[in-house]
Design a protein around this motif. Structure first.
Motif, mmCIF file in Angstrom:
data_model
loop_
_atom_site.group_PDB
_atom_site.id
_atom_site.type_symbol
_atom_site.label_atom_id
_atom_site.label_comp_id
_atom_site.label_asym_id
_atom_site.label_seq_id
_atom_site.Cartn_x
_atom_site.Cartn_y
_atom_site.Cartn_z
ATOM 1 N N LEU A 49 9.548 14.238 6.930
ATOM 2 C CA LEU A 49 9.558 13.423 5.714
ATOM 3 C C LEU A 49 8.249 12.662 5.545
ATOM 4 C CD1 LEU A 49 13.205 11.997 5.883
ATOM 5 C CD2 LEU A 49 12.345 13.767 4.340
ATOM 6 N N SER A 50 7.711 12.138 6.657
ATOM 7 C CA SER A 50 6.444 11.414 6.576
ATOM 8 C C SER A 50 5.302 12.346 6.198
ATOM 9 C CB SER A 50 6.138 10.748 7.925
ATOM 10 O OG SER A 50 7.139 9.826 8.278
ATOM 11 N N GLY A 51 5.352 13.576 6.704
ATOM 12 C CA GLY A 51 4.332 14.553 6.346
ATOM 13 C C GLY A 51 4.328 14.843 4.863
ATOM 14 N N ARG A 52 5.508 14.923 4.265
ATOM 15 C CA ARG A 52 5.593 15.140 2.810
ATOM 16 C C ARG A 52 4.986 13.964 2.059
ATOM 17 N NH1 ARG A 52 11.339 16.748 0.669
ATOM 18 N NH2 ARG A 52 10.045 16.924 -1.194
ATOM 19 N N TYR A 53 5.239 12.747 2.543
ATOM 20 C CA TYR A 53 4.667 11.565 1.890
ATOM 21 C C TYR A 53 3.149 11.584 1.956
ATOM 22 C CZ TYR A 53 2.763 6.857 1.661
ATOM 23 O OH TYR A 53 1.976 5.776 1.380
ATOM 24 N N ARG A 100 0.810 -1.216 0.000
ATOM 25 C CA ARG A 100 0.000 0.000 0.000
ATOM 26 C C ARG A 100 0.846 1.270 0.000
ATOM 27 N NH1 ARG A 100 -2.705 0.936 4.490
ATOM 28 N NH2 ARG A 100 -1.903 -0.816 5.690
ATOM 29 N N HIS A 101 1.983 1.252 0.695
ATOM 30 C CA HIS A 101 2.777 2.470 0.850
ATOM 31 C C HIS A 101 4.023 2.513 -0.025
ATOM 32 C CE1 HIS A 101 0.334 3.801 4.241
ATOM 33 N NE2 HIS A 101 0.446 2.600 4.778
ATOM 34 N N GLY A 102 4.447 1.365 -0.553
ATOM 35 C CA GLY A 102 5.718 1.328 -1.257
ATOM 36 C C GLY A 102 6.851 1.078 -0.285
ATOM 37 N N VAL A 103 7.938 0.467 -0.758
ATOM 38 C CA VAL A 103 9.016 0.050 0.143
ATOM 39 C C VAL A 103 9.657 1.225 0.857
ATOM 40 C CG1 VAL A 103 11.260 -1.100 0.264
ATOM 41 C CG2 VAL A 103 9.473 -2.029 -1.213
ATOM 42 N N SER A 104 10.036 2.265 0.132
ATOM 43 C CA SER A 104 10.754 3.378 0.750
ATOM 44 C C SER A 104 9.883 4.103 1.772
ATOM 45 C CB SER A 104 11.234 4.361 -0.321
ATOM 46 O OG SER A 104 10.138 4.844 -1.084
ATOM 47 N N ALA A 105 8.628 4.379 1.412
ATOM 48 C CA ALA A 105 7.732 5.062 2.351
ATOM 49 C C ALA A 105 7.411 4.174 3.551
ATOM 50 C CB ALA A 105 6.441 5.470 1.638
#
Length: 516
Positions: free
Chosen positions: A503-507, A321-326
Protein backbone atom coordinates in the motif's frame (compact mmCIF):
# COMPACT_ATOMS: atom_id res chain seq x y z
CA UNK A 1 35.47 5.69 -17.34
CA UNK A 2 37.72 8.57 -16.22
CA UNK A 3 34.87 10.19 -14.30
CA UNK A 4 34.10 6.87 -12.64
CA UNK A 5 37.70 6.43 -11.49
CA UNK A 6 37.72 9.99 -10.18
CA UNK A 7 34.47 9.33 -8.31
CA UNK A 8 35.94 6.24 -6.59
CA UNK A 9 39.10 8.18 -5.76
CA UNK A 10 37.09 11.01 -4.22
CA UNK A 11 35.03 8.53 -2.23
CA UNK A 12 38.14 6.87 -0.80
CA UNK A 13 39.57 10.26 0.14
CA UNK A 14 36.28 11.23 1.78
CA UNK A 15 36.49 8.13 3.99
CA UNK A 16 39.54 9.68 5.69
CA UNK A 17 37.93 13.05 6.42
CA UNK A 18 37.69 13.93 10.14
CA UNK A 19 33.88 13.98 10.08
CA UNK A 20 33.60 10.45 8.67
CA UNK A 21 36.23 9.05 11.06
CA UNK A 22 34.49 10.78 13.97
CA UNK A 23 31.26 8.98 13.14
CA UNK A 24 33.07 5.62 13.17
CA UNK A 25 34.16 6.09 16.80
CA UNK A 26 30.86 7.63 17.88
CA UNK A 27 29.17 4.62 16.29
CA UNK A 28 31.24 2.31 18.51
CA UNK A 29 30.12 4.27 21.56
CA UNK A 30 26.50 4.06 20.40
CA UNK A 31 26.61 0.32 19.71
CA UNK A 32 28.15 -0.68 23.04
CA UNK A 33 25.20 -0.11 25.44
CA UNK A 34 22.42 -1.83 23.47
CA UNK A 35 23.47 -5.47 23.86
CA UNK A 36 24.39 -4.94 27.50
CA UNK A 37 20.67 -4.64 28.23
CA UNK A 38 19.21 -6.53 25.28
CA UNK A 39 21.36 -9.61 24.79
CA UNK A 40 24.36 -10.15 27.07
CA UNK A 41 22.23 -9.33 30.10
CA UNK A 42 19.78 -12.11 29.22
CA UNK A 43 22.58 -14.69 29.30
CA UNK A 44 23.89 -13.29 32.57
CA UNK A 45 20.44 -13.53 34.19
CA UNK A 46 19.89 -17.07 32.90
CA UNK A 47 23.23 -18.21 34.31
CA UNK A 48 22.22 -16.61 37.61
CA UNK A 49 19.11 -18.82 37.65
CA UNK A 50 16.49 -16.22 36.69
CA UNK A 51 13.37 -17.57 34.92
CA UNK A 52 12.88 -16.97 31.18
CA UNK A 53 9.79 -14.81 31.65
CA UNK A 54 11.66 -12.48 34.02
CA UNK A 55 14.69 -12.39 31.71
CA UNK A 56 12.69 -11.21 28.70
CA UNK A 57 10.94 -8.54 30.79
CA UNK A 58 14.35 -6.87 31.07
CA UNK A 59 14.21 -6.12 27.35
CA UNK A 60 11.80 -3.33 28.35
CA UNK A 61 14.80 -1.52 29.83
CA UNK A 62 15.66 -0.69 26.20
CA UNK A 63 12.31 1.07 25.73
CA UNK A 64 14.19 4.33 26.23
CA UNK A 65 15.14 3.95 22.57
CA UNK A 66 11.43 3.85 21.73
CA UNK A 67 10.54 7.00 23.69
CA UNK A 68 13.56 9.17 22.91
CA UNK A 69 11.42 11.50 20.82
CA UNK A 70 9.93 12.74 24.10
CA UNK A 71 13.12 14.46 25.23
CA UNK A 72 14.71 15.03 21.79
CA UNK A 73 13.37 18.64 21.67
CA UNK A 74 14.91 19.22 25.09
CA UNK A 75 18.34 18.32 23.74
CA UNK A 76 17.79 20.74 20.88
CA UNK A 77 16.89 23.74 23.03
CA UNK A 78 18.34 23.36 26.53
CA UNK A 79 22.00 24.45 26.94
CA UNK A 80 24.01 22.79 29.68
CA UNK A 81 25.56 25.24 32.16
CA UNK A 82 29.34 25.74 31.75
CA UNK A 83 29.73 22.75 29.43
CA UNK A 84 27.75 24.53 26.71
CA UNK A 85 30.29 27.37 26.61
CA UNK A 86 33.23 24.98 26.79
CA UNK A 87 32.17 22.31 24.27
CA UNK A 88 29.10 23.58 22.47
CA UNK A 89 25.53 22.30 22.39
CA UNK A 90 26.02 18.89 20.74
CA UNK A 91 29.34 17.91 22.32
CA UNK A 92 28.24 18.93 25.83
CA UNK A 93 25.16 16.70 25.66
CA UNK A 94 27.27 13.92 24.12
CA UNK A 95 29.74 14.05 27.00
CA UNK A 96 27.03 14.05 29.68
CA UNK A 97 25.18 11.12 28.08
CA UNK A 98 28.41 9.12 27.71
CA UNK A 99 29.39 9.67 31.34
CA UNK A 100 25.87 8.60 32.35
CA UNK A 101 26.26 5.43 30.27
CA UNK A 102 29.52 4.60 32.06
CA UNK A 103 27.87 5.07 35.47
CA UNK A 104 24.90 2.90 34.44
CA UNK A 105 27.11 0.05 33.21
CA UNK A 106 29.14 0.17 36.43
CA UNK A 107 25.86 0.15 38.35
CA UNK A 108 24.69 -2.98 36.54
CA UNK A 109 28.02 -4.66 37.16
CA UNK A 110 27.71 -3.91 40.87
CA UNK A 111 24.51 -5.97 41.23
CA UNK A 112 24.52 -9.75 41.61
CA UNK A 113 21.13 -10.93 40.23
CA UNK A 114 21.49 -14.26 42.06
CA UNK A 115 21.63 -12.56 45.48
CA UNK A 116 20.66 -8.90 45.21
CA UNK A 117 17.26 -7.47 44.35
CA UNK A 118 16.43 -7.55 40.65
CA UNK A 119 14.86 -4.13 41.14
CA UNK A 120 18.34 -2.61 41.50
CA UNK A 121 19.42 -4.25 38.27
CA UNK A 122 16.24 -3.01 36.59
CA UNK A 123 16.86 0.60 37.68
CA UNK A 124 20.45 0.47 36.41
CA UNK A 125 19.33 -1.09 33.12
CA UNK A 126 16.58 1.52 32.61
CA UNK A 127 19.09 4.30 33.36
CA UNK A 128 21.45 2.77 30.80
CA UNK A 129 18.67 2.62 28.21
CA UNK A 130 17.73 6.26 28.83
CA UNK A 131 21.35 7.47 28.68
CA UNK A 132 22.13 5.45 25.54
CA UNK A 133 18.98 6.68 23.79
CA UNK A 134 19.96 10.25 24.66
CA UNK A 135 23.38 9.68 23.10
CA UNK A 136 21.70 8.33 19.96
CA UNK A 137 19.57 11.46 19.55
CA UNK A 138 22.59 13.75 19.90
CA UNK A 139 24.72 11.67 17.51
CA UNK A 140 21.96 11.75 14.87
CA UNK A 141 21.80 15.54 15.15
CA UNK A 142 25.59 15.83 15.16
CA UNK A 143 25.87 13.69 12.02
CA UNK A 144 23.37 15.82 10.11
CA UNK A 145 24.89 19.14 11.18
CA UNK A 146 28.61 18.36 10.94
CA UNK A 147 28.94 17.68 7.21
CA UNK A 148 27.49 18.78 3.91
CA UNK A 149 24.96 16.71 2.02
CA UNK A 150 27.53 14.99 -0.23
CA UNK A 151 29.18 13.38 2.83
CA UNK A 152 25.98 12.23 4.56
CA UNK A 153 25.92 8.78 2.93
CA UNK A 154 29.50 8.10 4.01
CA UNK A 155 28.78 9.52 7.47
CA UNK A 156 25.87 7.09 7.86
CA UNK A 157 27.90 4.15 6.53
CA UNK A 158 30.78 4.94 8.89
CA UNK A 159 28.38 5.27 11.83
CA UNK A 160 26.67 1.94 11.06
CA UNK A 161 30.06 0.18 10.76
CA UNK A 162 31.12 1.62 14.12
CA UNK A 163 27.76 0.70 15.65
CA UNK A 164 28.21 -2.93 14.59
CA UNK A 165 31.74 -2.97 16.02
CA UNK A 166 30.35 -1.65 19.31
CA UNK A 167 27.70 -4.37 19.29
CA UNK A 168 30.40 -6.96 18.62
CA UNK A 169 32.41 -5.72 21.62
CA UNK A 170 29.36 -5.73 23.91
CA UNK A 171 27.96 -8.99 22.53
CA UNK A 172 30.70 -11.44 21.63
CA UNK A 173 33.26 -9.51 23.70
CA UNK A 174 31.23 -9.63 26.91
CA UNK A 175 30.43 -13.34 26.42
CA UNK A 176 34.07 -14.25 25.76
CA UNK A 177 35.18 -12.26 28.81
CA UNK A 178 32.55 -13.80 31.12
CA UNK A 179 33.54 -17.26 29.95
CA UNK A 180 37.25 -16.47 30.23
CA UNK A 181 36.80 -15.19 33.78
CA UNK A 182 35.06 -18.46 34.71
CA UNK A 183 31.26 -18.16 34.48
CA UNK A 184 29.23 -20.81 32.62
CA UNK A 185 25.75 -22.31 32.67
CA UNK A 186 25.71 -24.52 35.75
CA UNK A 187 28.84 -22.85 37.13
CA UNK A 188 27.71 -19.26 37.66
CA UNK A 189 30.35 -16.78 38.83
CA UNK A 190 29.19 -13.23 39.58
CA UNK A 191 32.74 -11.83 39.64
CA UNK A 192 33.24 -12.91 36.02
CA UNK A 193 30.23 -10.94 34.81
CA UNK A 194 31.12 -7.99 37.05
CA UNK A 195 34.60 -7.72 35.54
CA UNK A 196 33.16 -8.05 32.04
CA UNK A 197 30.73 -5.17 32.57
CA UNK A 198 33.41 -3.01 34.17
CA UNK A 199 35.57 -3.52 31.08
CA UNK A 200 32.61 -2.54 28.87
CA UNK A 201 32.34 0.69 30.88
CA UNK A 202 36.04 1.28 30.25
CA UNK A 203 35.52 0.85 26.49
CA UNK A 204 33.01 3.72 26.57
CA UNK A 205 36.02 6.01 26.97
CA UNK A 206 36.34 5.64 23.17
CA UNK A 207 33.25 7.83 22.87
CA UNK A 208 34.36 10.25 25.57
CA UNK A 209 37.77 10.83 23.94
CA UNK A 210 36.15 11.24 20.51
CA UNK A 211 33.73 13.83 21.92
CA UNK A 212 36.55 15.82 23.48
CA UNK A 213 38.66 15.76 20.29
CA UNK A 214 36.02 16.35 17.61
CA UNK A 215 34.73 19.73 16.49
CA UNK A 216 31.37 21.20 17.38
CA UNK A 217 29.17 21.45 14.26
CA UNK A 218 28.04 24.86 13.09
CA UNK A 219 24.70 25.93 14.53
CA UNK A 220 21.77 26.05 12.14
CA UNK A 221 21.14 29.77 11.48
CA UNK A 222 17.46 29.04 10.87
CA UNK A 223 17.00 27.79 14.42
CA UNK A 224 16.21 30.48 16.94
CA UNK A 225 17.43 29.53 20.41
CA UNK A 226 14.91 29.45 23.24
CA UNK A 227 15.07 31.96 26.03
CA UNK A 228 16.57 30.68 29.26
CA UNK A 229 13.17 30.90 30.95
CA UNK A 230 11.57 28.87 28.16
CA UNK A 231 14.31 26.23 28.33
CA UNK A 232 13.88 25.84 32.09
CA UNK A 233 10.12 25.66 31.65
CA UNK A 234 10.50 22.94 29.03
CA UNK A 235 12.82 21.03 31.38
CA UNK A 236 10.32 21.35 34.23
CA UNK A 237 7.50 20.11 32.01
CA UNK A 238 9.58 17.12 30.92
CA UNK A 239 10.60 16.14 34.47
CA UNK A 240 7.08 16.45 35.88
CA UNK A 241 5.42 14.69 32.93
CA UNK A 242 7.89 11.79 33.06
CA UNK A 243 7.49 11.55 36.84
CA UNK A 244 3.72 11.41 36.40
CA UNK A 245 4.08 8.73 33.72
CA UNK A 246 6.35 6.55 35.89
CA UNK A 247 4.22 7.11 38.99
CA UNK A 248 0.98 6.18 37.22
CA UNK A 249 2.54 3.10 35.63
CA UNK A 250 3.92 1.98 38.99
CA UNK A 251 0.72 2.60 40.97
CA UNK A 252 -1.43 0.66 38.49
CA UNK A 253 0.63 -2.48 38.99
CA UNK A 254 -1.68 -3.71 41.75
CA UNK A 255 -4.71 -3.07 39.55
CA UNK A 256 -3.11 -5.12 36.77
CA UNK A 257 -2.55 -8.04 39.14
CA UNK A 258 -6.25 -8.01 40.04
CA UNK A 259 -7.62 -7.58 36.51
CA UNK A 260 -5.41 -10.30 34.96
CA UNK A 261 -7.15 -13.28 36.62
CA UNK A 262 -10.54 -11.75 35.73
CA UNK A 263 -9.70 -11.43 31.99
CA UNK A 264 -7.95 -14.76 31.70
CA UNK A 265 -11.15 -16.90 31.56
CA UNK A 266 -12.53 -14.56 28.86
CA UNK A 267 -9.48 -14.37 26.56
CA UNK A 268 -8.14 -17.88 27.28
CA UNK A 269 -4.66 -16.62 26.46
CA UNK A 270 -2.13 -15.63 29.12
CA UNK A 271 0.35 -13.68 26.94
CA UNK A 272 -2.46 -11.80 25.13
CA UNK A 273 -4.06 -10.89 28.46
CA UNK A 274 -0.76 -9.54 29.76
CA UNK A 275 -0.14 -7.51 26.58
CA UNK A 276 -3.60 -5.88 26.71
CA UNK A 277 -3.26 -5.02 30.41
CA UNK A 278 0.20 -3.51 29.98
CA UNK A 279 -0.98 -1.56 26.93
CA UNK A 280 -3.83 -0.08 28.99
CA UNK A 281 -1.34 0.88 31.71
CA UNK A 282 0.87 2.59 29.16
CA UNK A 283 -2.01 4.51 27.57
CA UNK A 284 -3.31 5.63 30.97
CA UNK A 285 0.17 6.76 32.07
CA UNK A 286 0.64 8.67 28.80
CA UNK A 287 -2.72 10.45 29.26
CA UNK A 288 -1.72 11.46 32.79
CA UNK A 289 1.58 12.82 31.49
CA UNK A 290 -0.24 14.87 28.83
CA UNK A 291 -2.65 16.17 31.48
CA UNK A 292 0.30 17.32 33.60
CA UNK A 293 1.73 19.18 30.60
CA UNK A 294 -1.56 20.93 29.89
CA UNK A 295 -1.86 21.90 33.54
CA UNK A 296 1.60 23.48 33.47
CA UNK A 297 0.57 25.50 30.43
CA UNK A 298 -2.57 26.76 32.15
CA UNK A 299 -0.54 27.74 35.21
CA UNK A 300 1.80 29.76 33.00
CA UNK A 301 4.90 27.75 33.96
CA UNK A 302 5.42 26.71 30.33
CA UNK A 303 4.57 28.77 27.28
CA UNK A 304 2.27 26.98 24.86
CA UNK A 305 4.25 28.36 21.91
CA UNK A 306 7.40 26.59 23.14
CA UNK A 307 5.69 23.21 23.41
CA UNK A 308 3.97 23.85 20.08
CA UNK A 309 7.27 24.53 18.33
CA UNK A 310 9.10 21.66 20.03
CA UNK A 311 6.55 18.85 19.87
CA UNK A 312 3.54 19.74 17.74
CA UNK A 313 5.01 21.38 14.63
CA UNK A 314 7.18 18.40 13.58
CA UNK A 315 4.16 16.07 13.80
CA UNK A 316 1.82 18.51 12.03
CA UNK A 317 4.38 18.94 9.25
CA UNK A 318 4.48 15.18 8.64
CA UNK A 319 0.69 14.87 8.39
CA UNK A 320 0.47 18.02 6.26
CA UNK A 321 3.02 16.77 3.72
CA UNK A 322 1.55 13.27 3.32
CA UNK A 323 -2.11 13.69 4.22
CA UNK A 324 -3.81 12.01 7.18
CA UNK A 325 -4.59 8.63 5.60
CA UNK A 326 -1.17 8.20 3.99
CA UNK A 327 0.59 9.42 7.14
CA UNK A 328 -1.23 6.84 9.29
CA UNK A 329 -0.34 4.12 6.76
CA UNK A 330 3.33 5.12 6.79
CA UNK A 331 3.47 5.27 10.59
CA UNK A 332 1.95 1.79 10.80
CA UNK A 333 4.65 0.53 8.47
CA UNK A 334 7.37 2.24 10.50
CA UNK A 335 6.01 0.76 13.73
CA UNK A 336 5.57 -2.80 12.47
CA UNK A 337 8.32 -3.34 9.87
CA UNK A 338 10.81 -4.94 12.27
CA UNK A 339 8.29 -6.81 14.44
CA UNK A 340 9.31 -10.30 13.26
CA UNK A 341 13.02 -10.05 14.00
CA UNK A 342 12.82 -7.93 17.17
CA UNK A 343 10.24 -10.16 18.91
CA UNK A 344 12.35 -13.20 18.07
CA UNK A 345 15.60 -11.44 18.93
CA UNK A 346 14.58 -10.80 22.54
CA UNK A 347 14.70 -14.50 23.41
CA UNK A 348 17.24 -15.62 20.78
CA UNK A 349 20.20 -15.91 23.17
CA UNK A 350 18.11 -17.85 25.69
CA UNK A 351 17.04 -20.16 22.85
CA UNK A 352 20.64 -20.81 21.80
CA UNK A 353 21.52 -21.60 25.39
CA UNK A 354 18.51 -23.91 25.79
CA UNK A 355 19.63 -25.76 22.65
CA UNK A 356 22.93 -26.52 24.36
CA UNK A 357 25.20 -24.01 22.63
CA UNK A 358 28.02 -22.69 24.81
CA UNK A 359 28.86 -19.01 25.28
CA UNK A 360 31.99 -19.27 23.10
CA UNK A 361 29.89 -20.91 20.35
CA UNK A 362 27.25 -18.21 20.62
CA UNK A 363 29.91 -15.50 20.62
CA UNK A 364 31.68 -16.99 17.58
CA UNK A 365 28.69 -17.84 15.41
CA UNK A 366 25.93 -15.45 16.47
CA UNK A 367 27.89 -12.38 17.50
CA UNK A 368 31.05 -12.43 15.39
CA UNK A 369 30.10 -14.34 12.22
CA UNK A 370 26.59 -12.90 12.39
CA UNK A 371 28.00 -9.37 12.60
CA UNK A 372 29.90 -9.74 9.33
CA UNK A 373 26.85 -11.24 7.64
CA UNK A 374 24.78 -8.26 8.77
CA UNK A 375 27.36 -5.78 7.45
CA UNK A 376 27.54 -7.70 4.16
CA UNK A 377 23.74 -7.72 3.97
CA UNK A 378 23.71 -3.98 4.56
CA UNK A 379 26.01 -3.33 1.61
CA UNK A 380 23.96 -5.71 -0.57
CA UNK A 381 20.74 -4.00 0.50
CA UNK A 382 22.17 -0.57 -0.26
CA UNK A 383 23.31 -1.60 -3.74
CA UNK A 384 20.00 -3.31 -4.51
CA UNK A 385 18.04 -0.28 -3.29
CA UNK A 386 20.06 1.98 -5.61
CA UNK A 387 19.48 -0.39 -8.53
CA UNK A 388 15.84 -1.43 -8.04
CA UNK A 389 14.34 1.20 -5.71
CA UNK A 390 13.76 1.44 -1.96
CA UNK A 391 10.23 0.06 -1.82
CA UNK A 392 11.07 -3.13 -3.76
CA UNK A 393 13.98 -3.95 -1.47
CA UNK A 394 11.87 -3.02 1.54
CA UNK A 395 9.44 -5.73 0.39
CA UNK A 396 12.27 -8.18 -0.24
CA UNK A 397 13.72 -7.56 3.23
CA UNK A 398 10.35 -8.12 4.90
CA UNK A 399 9.78 -11.41 3.02
CA UNK A 400 13.27 -12.69 3.85
CA UNK A 401 12.99 -11.69 7.52
CA UNK A 402 9.73 -13.59 7.93
CA UNK A 403 10.96 -16.65 6.00
CA UNK A 404 14.25 -16.93 7.90
CA UNK A 405 12.30 -17.10 11.16
CA UNK A 406 11.01 -20.47 9.93
CA UNK A 407 14.59 -21.75 9.91
CA UNK A 408 14.61 -21.30 13.68
CA UNK A 409 11.81 -23.89 13.82
CA UNK A 410 14.12 -26.38 12.13
CA UNK A 411 16.97 -25.55 14.50
CA UNK A 412 14.61 -26.05 17.46
CA UNK A 413 13.91 -29.62 16.30
CA UNK A 414 17.58 -30.42 15.57
CA UNK A 415 18.92 -29.04 18.83
CA UNK A 416 22.68 -28.59 19.22
CA UNK A 417 23.71 -28.59 15.56
CA UNK A 418 26.57 -26.13 14.97
CA UNK A 419 26.42 -26.33 11.17
CA UNK A 420 22.69 -25.59 11.19
CA UNK A 421 23.32 -22.66 13.52
CA UNK A 422 25.70 -21.22 10.89
CA UNK A 423 23.01 -21.66 8.23
CA UNK A 424 20.33 -19.99 10.36
CA UNK A 425 22.54 -17.08 11.38
CA UNK A 426 23.75 -16.57 7.79
CA UNK A 427 20.21 -16.34 6.44
CA UNK A 428 18.81 -14.34 9.36
CA UNK A 429 21.55 -11.71 9.52
CA UNK A 430 21.88 -11.36 5.76
CA UNK A 431 18.15 -10.67 5.46
CA UNK A 432 18.29 -8.30 8.46
CA UNK A 433 21.10 -6.34 6.81
CA UNK A 434 19.20 -6.04 3.53
CA UNK A 435 16.02 -4.98 5.32
CA UNK A 436 17.84 -2.46 7.53
CA UNK A 437 19.59 -0.75 4.62
CA UNK A 438 16.32 -0.26 2.75
CA UNK A 439 14.47 0.77 5.91
CA UNK A 440 16.98 3.49 6.84
CA UNK A 441 16.67 4.93 3.33
CA UNK A 442 12.89 4.78 3.69
CA UNK A 443 12.95 6.63 7.04
CA UNK A 444 15.26 9.28 5.61
CA UNK A 445 12.81 9.91 2.77
CA UNK A 446 10.04 10.61 5.29
CA UNK A 447 12.02 13.25 7.18
CA UNK A 448 11.71 16.99 6.58
CA UNK A 449 15.09 18.73 6.79
CA UNK A 450 13.50 21.47 8.91
CA UNK A 451 12.65 18.97 11.67
CA UNK A 452 15.32 16.34 11.10
CA UNK A 453 16.30 15.58 14.71
CA UNK A 454 12.80 15.39 16.16
CA UNK A 455 11.13 13.59 13.25
CA UNK A 456 13.93 11.05 12.93
CA UNK A 457 13.75 10.45 16.69
CA UNK A 458 9.99 9.87 16.37
CA UNK A 459 10.41 7.39 13.50
CA UNK A 460 13.27 5.47 15.10
CA UNK A 461 11.37 5.36 18.42
CA UNK A 462 8.17 4.12 16.83
CA UNK A 463 10.18 1.53 14.89
CA UNK A 464 10.97 -0.44 18.07
CA UNK A 465 8.13 0.46 20.45
CA UNK A 466 5.52 -2.20 19.58
CA UNK A 467 8.04 -4.98 18.78
CA UNK A 468 9.87 -4.49 22.09
CA UNK A 469 6.59 -4.38 24.02
CA UNK A 470 5.62 -7.74 22.52
CA UNK A 471 9.17 -9.04 22.90
CA UNK A 472 8.93 -8.58 26.65
CA UNK A 473 6.38 -11.42 26.68
CA UNK A 474 8.37 -13.74 24.43
CA UNK A 475 9.57 -15.78 27.41
CA UNK A 476 6.00 -16.38 28.56
CA UNK A 477 4.95 -17.25 25.00
CA UNK A 478 7.71 -19.85 24.69
CA UNK A 479 6.77 -21.42 28.01
CA UNK A 480 3.13 -21.55 26.90
CA UNK A 481 3.54 -22.85 23.31
CA UNK A 482 7.15 -24.04 22.89
CA UNK A 483 9.88 -22.76 20.57
CA UNK A 484 8.62 -24.14 17.19
CA UNK A 485 5.15 -22.60 17.53
CA UNK A 486 6.65 -19.33 18.80
CA UNK A 487 8.94 -19.05 15.76
CA UNK A 488 5.99 -19.77 13.46
CA UNK A 489 4.07 -16.97 15.20
CA UNK A 490 6.93 -14.49 14.64
CA UNK A 491 6.96 -15.38 10.94
CA UNK A 492 3.19 -14.83 10.67
CA UNK A 493 3.59 -11.44 12.33
CA UNK A 494 5.43 -10.33 9.19
CA UNK A 495 2.45 -10.94 6.86
CA UNK A 496 0.59 -7.67 7.66
CA UNK A 497 3.86 -5.83 7.01
CA UNK A 498 3.86 -7.05 3.40
CA UNK A 499 0.41 -5.54 2.86
CA UNK A 500 1.54 -2.23 4.39
CA UNK A 501 4.59 -2.09 2.11
CA UNK A 502 2.44 -2.77 -0.95
CA UNK A 503 0.00 0.00 0.00
CA UNK A 504 2.84 2.40 0.81
CA UNK A 505 4.48 1.61 -2.52
CA UNK A 506 1.28 2.60 -4.32
CA UNK A 507 1.22 5.89 -2.41
CA UNK A 508 4.83 6.72 -3.28
CA UNK A 509 4.21 5.92 -6.94
CA UNK A 510 1.58 8.63 -6.94
CA UNK A 511 3.57 11.15 -4.90
CA UNK A 512 7.02 10.37 -6.39
CA UNK A 513 8.60 10.80 -2.94
CA UNK A 514 10.72 7.66 -3.11
CA UNK A 515 12.45 6.26 -6.23
CA UNK A 516 10.93 3.03 -7.42
Amino acid sequence: MIDRIRSWHDSLRALLTPQVLTMLFLGIAAGLPLLLIFSSLSLWLREAGIERSAVTYFSWAALGYSFKFVWAPLLDTLPLPWLHRLLGRRRSWLLVSQLAIILAIIGMGSVDPAKDSLTLMAFAAVFLGFSAATQDVVIDAYRIESAEIRLQALMSASYIAGYRIGMLLAGAGALYLASYFGSDMGAYDYAAWQQSYYLMALLMLIGVITTLLCREPHADPLKTPCRKQDSLGLLLAFVLAVSAFIGCFYLTRGWADQVGPMLMPVLQNGPLTSVLIELCRLVLAALIAVLVGRTLIRLGLVRQQVLQRSYVEPVVDFFRRHGVSAAVLLLLLVGLYRISDIVLGVIANVFYQDMGFTKPEIATVVKTFGLFMTIFGGFVGGLLAMRYGVMRILMLGAILSAMTNLLFMLLATLGHDLMMLYVVISADNLSAGIASAAFIAFLSSLTNISFTAVQYAIFSSLMTLIPKMLGGYSGGMVEAMGYPQFFLLTALLGLPVLVLIWLSGRYFKLSNNVPE
